[in-house]
Design a protein around this motif. Structure first.
Motif, PDB file in Angstrom:
ATOM      1  N   UNK A 362       0.781  -1.233   0.003  1.00  8.47           N
ATOM      2  CA  UNK A 362       0.041   0.064  -0.247  1.00  8.47           C
ATOM      3  C   UNK A 362       0.922   1.041   0.135  1.00  8.47           C
ATOM      4  N   UNK A 363       0.946   1.915  -1.202  1.00 12.87           N
ATOM      5  CA  UNK A 363       1.789   3.118  -1.249  1.00 12.87           C
ATOM      6  C   UNK A 363       1.123   4.335  -0.992  1.00 12.87           C
ATOM      7  N   UNK A 402       0.188  -7.623  -5.155  1.00 15.65           N
ATOM      8  CA  UNK A 402      -0.927  -6.469  -5.331  1.00 15.65           C
ATOM      9  C   UNK A 402      -0.182  -5.170  -4.761  1.00 15.65           C
ATOM     10  N   UNK A 403      -0.441  -4.134  -5.740  1.00 14.54           N
ATOM     11  CA  UNK A 403       0.148  -2.973  -5.451  1.00 14.54           C
ATOM     12  C   UNK A 403      -0.951  -1.954  -5.502  1.00 14.54           C
ATOM     13  N   UNK A 404      -1.178  -1.105  -4.526  1.00 13.82           N
ATOM     14  CA  UNK A 404      -2.259  -0.077  -4.402  1.00 13.82           C
ATOM     15  C   UNK A 404      -1.776   1.158  -4.104  1.00 13.82           C
ATOM     16  N   UNK A 405      -2.073   2.071  -4.851  1.00 14.67           N
ATOM     17  CA  UNK A 405      -1.869   3.640  -4.850  1.00 14.67           C
ATOM     18  C   UNK A 405      -2.729   4.429  -4.091  1.00 14.67           C
ATOM     19  N   UNK A 406      -2.567   5.146  -3.109  1.00 15.95           N
ATOM     20  CA  UNK A 406      -3.501   6.043  -2.429  1.00 15.95           C
ATOM     21  C   UNK A 406      -3.214   7.303  -3.405  1.00 15.95           C
ATOM     22  N   UNK A 422       0.380  13.768  -8.826  1.00 21.07           N
ATOM     23  CA  UNK A 422      -0.220  12.666  -8.384  1.00 21.07           C
ATOM     24  C   UNK A 422      -0.709  11.829  -9.600  1.00 21.07           C
ATOM     25  N   UNK A 423      -1.319  12.577 -10.815  1.00 20.55           N
ATOM     26  CA  UNK A 423      -1.921  12.171 -11.743  1.00 20.55           C
ATOM     27  C   UNK A 423      -0.551  11.598 -12.625  1.00 20.55           C
ATOM     28  N   UNK A 424       0.451  11.800 -12.690  1.00 22.90           N
ATOM     29  CA  UNK A 424       1.535  11.517 -13.488  1.00 22.90           C
ATOM     30  C   UNK A 424       1.677   9.926 -12.692  1.00 22.90           C
ATOM     31  N   UNK A 425       1.667   9.951 -11.419  1.00 26.85           N
ATOM     32  CA  UNK A 425       2.112   8.805 -10.539  1.00 26.85           C
ATOM     33  C   UNK A 425       1.191   7.730 -11.075  1.00 26.85           C
ATOM     34  N   UNK A 426      -0.191   8.018 -10.998  1.00 29.52           N
ATOM     35  CA  UNK A 426      -1.389   7.115 -11.632  1.00 29.52           C
ATOM     36  C   UNK A 426      -0.874   6.705 -12.918  1.00 29.52           C
ATOM     37  N   UNK A 427      -0.503   7.711 -13.895  1.00 31.43           N
ATOM     38  CA  UNK A 427      -0.237   7.258 -15.339  1.00 31.43           C
ATOM     39  C   UNK A 427       0.898   6.384 -15.429  1.00 31.43           C
ATOM     40  N   UNK A 428       1.797   6.272 -14.535  1.00 27.89           N
ATOM     41  CA  UNK A 428       2.969   5.459 -14.317  1.00 27.89           C
ATOM     42  C   UNK A 428       2.384   3.948 -14.105  1.00 27.89           C
ATOM     43  N   UNK A 429       1.668   3.865 -12.842  1.00 31.37           N
ATOM     44  CA  UNK A 429       1.128   2.624 -12.937  1.00 31.37           C
ATOM     45  C   UNK A 429       0.156   2.155 -13.804  1.00 31.37           C
ATOM     46  N   UNK A 430      -0.605   3.092 -14.499  1.00 32.46           N
ATOM     47  CA  UNK A 430      -1.510   2.362 -15.402  1.00 32.46           C
ATOM     48  C   UNK A 430      -0.804   1.870 -16.674  1.00 32.46           C
ATOM     49  N   UNK A 431       0.421   2.623 -16.993  1.00 28.41           N
ATOM     50  CA  UNK A 431       1.437   2.181 -17.946  1.00 28.41           C
ATOM     51  C   UNK A 431       1.953   0.642 -17.643  1.00 28.41           C
ATOM     52  N   UNK A 432       2.345   0.593 -16.325  1.00 31.61           N
ATOM     53  CA  UNK A 432       2.932  -0.532 -15.988  1.00 31.61           C
ATOM     54  C   UNK A 432       1.948  -1.852 -15.826  1.00 31.61           C
ATOM     55  N   UNK A 433       0.564  -1.458 -15.666  1.00 33.10           N
ATOM     56  CA  UNK A 433      -0.450  -2.347 -15.846  1.00 33.10           C
ATOM     57  C   UNK A 433      -0.666  -2.811 -17.330  1.00 33.10           C
ATOM     58  N   UNK A 434      -0.429  -1.798 -18.112  1.00 32.75           N
ATOM     59  CA  UNK A 434      -0.734  -2.480 -19.514  1.00 32.75           C
ATOM     60  C   UNK A 434       0.374  -3.195 -20.141  1.00 32.75           C
ATOM     61  N   UNK A 435       1.334  -3.407 -19.377  1.00 32.71           N
ATOM     62  CA  UNK A 435       2.598  -4.300 -19.815  1.00 32.71           C
ATOM     63  C   UNK A 435       2.259  -5.744 -19.571  1.00 32.71           C
ATOM     64  N   UNK A 436       2.249  -6.433 -20.818  1.00 32.08           N
ATOM     65  CA  UNK A 436       1.768  -7.863 -20.488  1.00 32.08           C
ATOM     66  C   UNK A 436       2.913  -8.629 -19.545  1.00 32.08           C
ATOM     67  N   UNK A 437       4.240  -8.207 -19.606  1.00 30.79           N
ATOM     68  CA  UNK A 437       5.269  -9.073 -19.089  1.00 30.79           C
ATOM     69  C   UNK A 437       5.317  -8.748 -17.706  1.00 30.79           C
ATOM     70  N   UNK A 438       4.559  -7.873 -16.945  1.00 35.00           N
ATOM     71  CA  UNK A 438       4.390  -7.460 -15.612  1.00 35.00           C
ATOM     72  C   UNK A 438       3.295  -8.168 -15.130  1.00 35.00           C
ATOM     73  N   UNK A 440       2.610  -7.901 -11.498  1.00 30.88           N
ATOM     74  CA  UNK A 440       2.127  -7.274 -10.293  1.00 30.88           C
ATOM     75  C   UNK A 440       0.955  -6.709 -10.861  1.00 30.88           C
ATOM     76  N   UNK A 441      -0.218  -6.677 -10.127  1.00 33.55           N
ATOM     77  CA  UNK A 441      -1.537  -6.127 -10.170  1.00 33.55           C
ATOM     78  C   UNK A 441      -1.546  -4.824  -9.461  1.00 33.55           C
ATOM     79  N   UNK A 442      -1.856  -3.823 -10.449  1.00 30.41           N
ATOM     80  CA  UNK A 442      -1.713  -2.395  -9.714  1.00 30.41           C
ATOM     81  C   UNK A 442      -3.296  -1.840  -9.882  1.00 30.41           C
ATOM     82  N   UNK A 443      -3.567  -1.254  -8.417  1.00 34.03           N
ATOM     83  CA  UNK A 443      -4.931  -0.761  -8.418  1.00 34.03           C
ATOM     84  C   UNK A 443      -4.665   0.885  -8.066  1.00 34.03           C
TER      85      UNK A 443
END
Length: 636
Positions: A362-363, A402-406, A422-438, A440-443
């Motif tokens: 929980x970040x 599981x990785x959860x961003x507050x 904080x929106x840039x941080x959200x975009x970073x996690x959404x980009x990681x989530x779109x990578x099929x090689x990753x 970890x589940x990001x929320x």
């Protein structure tokens, strides 16, 4: 005189009561003989010292039975029984000694009357002293009305008298059956007489002693009390009271969440436990307002291990100490590991996650104070955006499940650097989530202001009211969404367990609250009136200071209108645009170079281009910025 006596040392008060008993017992024997013989001269037939024999016999018995240990102000049923027993024993012993010594006969009827007289004089003297002492103390204590005459109200009245700082003058109760009763000398009145009672008794405080009442009912009562301009305090629910006993220390200020008019939805225990029960969990920013409450909620859901990751040494020490105490009280075997470190140190985080086989992160670590980040742009971006990226990369390397961003509502169409970072941080996690090689589940969980968190208006207003004002509000029309810290933390945990990957969850924050109304309520519930054009002789003024750098009148939770519900009534799911990982990595590299070069104009340009709706309302105000007309970018 009475006030001076009430301030005497306890030993002096005991000596005074003992002296009174030494006189009352001879009087009781003398009166008993005279009444029995029907002649006020009949007692003259006995030697004078015989009348002091009861005192010689009774006083040691009274001492042994604790009559002089009782606190006169708080005599109750037990004390009355002790007086009955002690007087009875002393009369029986006196009768036996008198007969054994062969002294002149006292009629048996006179002994019975003596027993009654001794009971009356010894008992009445103490209860009269109690009444007088309470009367003297009531003149100096703060007068309070207790709302609720049930068990909690009665216990509270006793606790108030023990404190000697307060004096309960009346009970108020909605129960018709209670009205008109007198409880320990205090009358119970109907609630519709409350305003007149405040004037009649010059009461300055109302204590709400209804721990079994529903939250909605307490809110209704508090709303009725707001216009009365008296300080209102609340006895917590019985679940929060140790052993169900009410003490003065249990009484608390009215919490502002009780004025929001919205009940918390009971949490889904299955969702709470999904990513925590018997797992190794890590919380970044564990010592902060949200991070520390997350730790408390996580502890309640029994993880195998909880790693507290925090940059502030004192904050880490405080939360570790608190959690270890909780674990000790509940005999918990949860392993609690305090770790000092920055979220910008990816290697350290990766090593920690690998070392302890962390399964859920929980970040919560972030800079969140809008004006401060606005004046320290690079530090805000490095911590909020690059810190989140470093933590996410560490989680990927350590195979975290599981990785959860507050996140925050300020990330939506931001007018400030904090929200944009904080929106840039959200975009970073959404980009990681779109990578099929990753794996970890990001929320991402996005919500508004939490009541009582560091830097929020509630503790600030309390401090300003305590100082006598003024209470500062930035703008008369500014509104905010509010949620309690425990409720927000529970919803964060549940949202992180709802499944999916790269999704943005939005919490239902209820109706927004106008900050001006919040300030007025807090002033009134503290026992003061607002000084304004309608009441120029009021107690505390509200002053408007103007919007601060990066602040806007209202916050939003959604960038677009595409939102769907989830299995939880307070959690929604937003569908928002993001960049694929290769494109996002290029943006991050540009942003990193701009930060390294201290190029604030370039940083703002990158945020303009990639954060949807970013619209600062003024020029750059960073401490290191030197405005140059040829380079500056006007606010759009």
């Amino acid at each position: 005189m009475g006030t001076k006596v009430s301030n005497w040392p306890r030993a002096a008060k005991r000596s005074l009561i003992m002296a009174a008993d030494c006189l009352l017992l001879p009087f009781s024997l003398w009166a008993a003989i005279c009444l029995r013989m029907g002649n006020w001269q009949a007692a003259n037939a006995y030697s004078w010292w015989i009348f002091f024999l009861p005192s010689v016999i009774a006083i040691p018995i009274f001492i042994r039975m604790g009559l002089y240990r009782a606190v006169i102000r708080f005599l109750g049923d037990k004390a009355a029984l002790t007086i009955l027993l002690a007087v009875t024993i002393s009369v029986l012993v006196f009768s036996g000694v008198y007969a054994f010594l062969g002294l002149p006969n006292i009629p048996r009827g006179a002994l019975a009357i003596y027993w009654v007289m001794a009971l009356f004089t010894i008992g009445v003297s103490r209860f009269m002293a109690r009444i007088l002492l309470r009367q003297f103390e009531s003149r100096s204590g703060r007068r309070v009305v207790i709302y609720g005459s049930g068990s909690a109200g009665r216990q509270l009245a006793l606790a108030l008298r023990i404190s000697r700082e307060y004096m309960p003058v009346a009970f108020v109760d909605d129960d018709v059956a209670q009205r008109g009763l007198t409880i320990d000398g205090i009358t119970v009145y109907p609630s519709d007489q409350l305003q007149s009672l405040i004037r009649k008794f010059e009461a300055t405080e109302i204590l709400l002693a209804m721990p079994s009442a529903s939250r909605n009912r307490r809110i209704e009562i508090i709303n009725q009390l707001v216009p009365m301009h008296v300080r209102v305090q609340v006895v917590p629910g019985f679940a929060d009271l140790v052993g169900g006993e009410v003490k003065m220390s249990d009484v608390r200020e009215v919490e502002i969440d009780e004025l929001l008019g919205r009940d918390a939805v009971p949490p889904d225990e299955r969702l709470l436990a999904a990513n925590i029960r018997d797992k190794a969990v890590m919380v970044t920013g564990a010592g902060g307002s949200i991070g520390s409450e997350l730790c408390r909620q996580i502890m309640a859901n029994k993880p195998k291990m909880l790693v507290l990751y925090e940059l502030s040494e004192f904050a880490l020490y405080s939360i570790e100490r608190e959690l270890r105490h909780v674990a000790q009280v509940h005999k918990s075997t949860i392993e609690i590991l305090p770790v000092l470190g920055s979220v910008q140190n990816m290697n350290r985080m990766s090593n920690i996650m690998c070392r302890y086989k962390i399964q859920t992160v929980y970040h919560a670590a972030a800079y969140k104070h809008v004006p401060l980040v606005e004046c320290n742009m690079i530090e805000g971006i490095v911590n909020n955006t690059f810190g989140t990226r470093a933590t996410a990369l560490a989680a990927i390397a350590a195979d975290v499940q599981t990785f959860v961003l507050i996140s925050t509502d300020k990330a939506v169409r931001p007018t400030n650097v904090m929200g944009a970072s904080k929106r840039m941080a959200e975009l970073v996690l959404q980009a990681f989530a779109s990578d099929p090689d990753v794996a970890t589940h990001f929320s991402i969980v996005r919500f508004g202001n939490v009541l009582g968190s560091s830097g929020s208006v509630v503790p600030l207003f309390r401090q300003q009211i305590a100082r006598g004002g003024p209470v500062t509000v930035t703008h008369p029309e500014i509104i905010r969404y509010f949620m309690t810290i425990p409720e927000a933390s529970q919803l964060v945990i549940q949202a992180g367990a709802l499944g999916g990957n790269g999704e943005v969850f939005v919490l239902d924050m209820g109706e927004p609250v106008r900050i001006l109304d919040l300030a007025r309520r807090m002033i009134n519930l503290s026992g003061f009136s607002v000084k304004d054009a309608n009441d120029p002789h009021g107690d505390i003024e509200i002053s408007f200071t103007g919007l601060r750098p990066g602040e806007k009148l209202y916050e939003e939770l959604l960038i677009g209108g595409d939102v769907t519900g989830t299995s939880h009534p307070r959690i929604m799911k937003a569908q928002e645009n993001y960049l694929p990982r290769p494109r996002m990595e290029a943006v991050i590299e540009m942003l990193a170079n701009a930060c390294a070069d201290n190029n604030l104009v370039s940083i703002r340009g990158i945020l303009f281009e990639h954060v949807a709706g970013y619209k600062p309302e003024r020029d750059i105000v960073d401490h290191l910025y030197e405005a140059r007309p040829s380079l500056s970018t006007p606010a759009r």
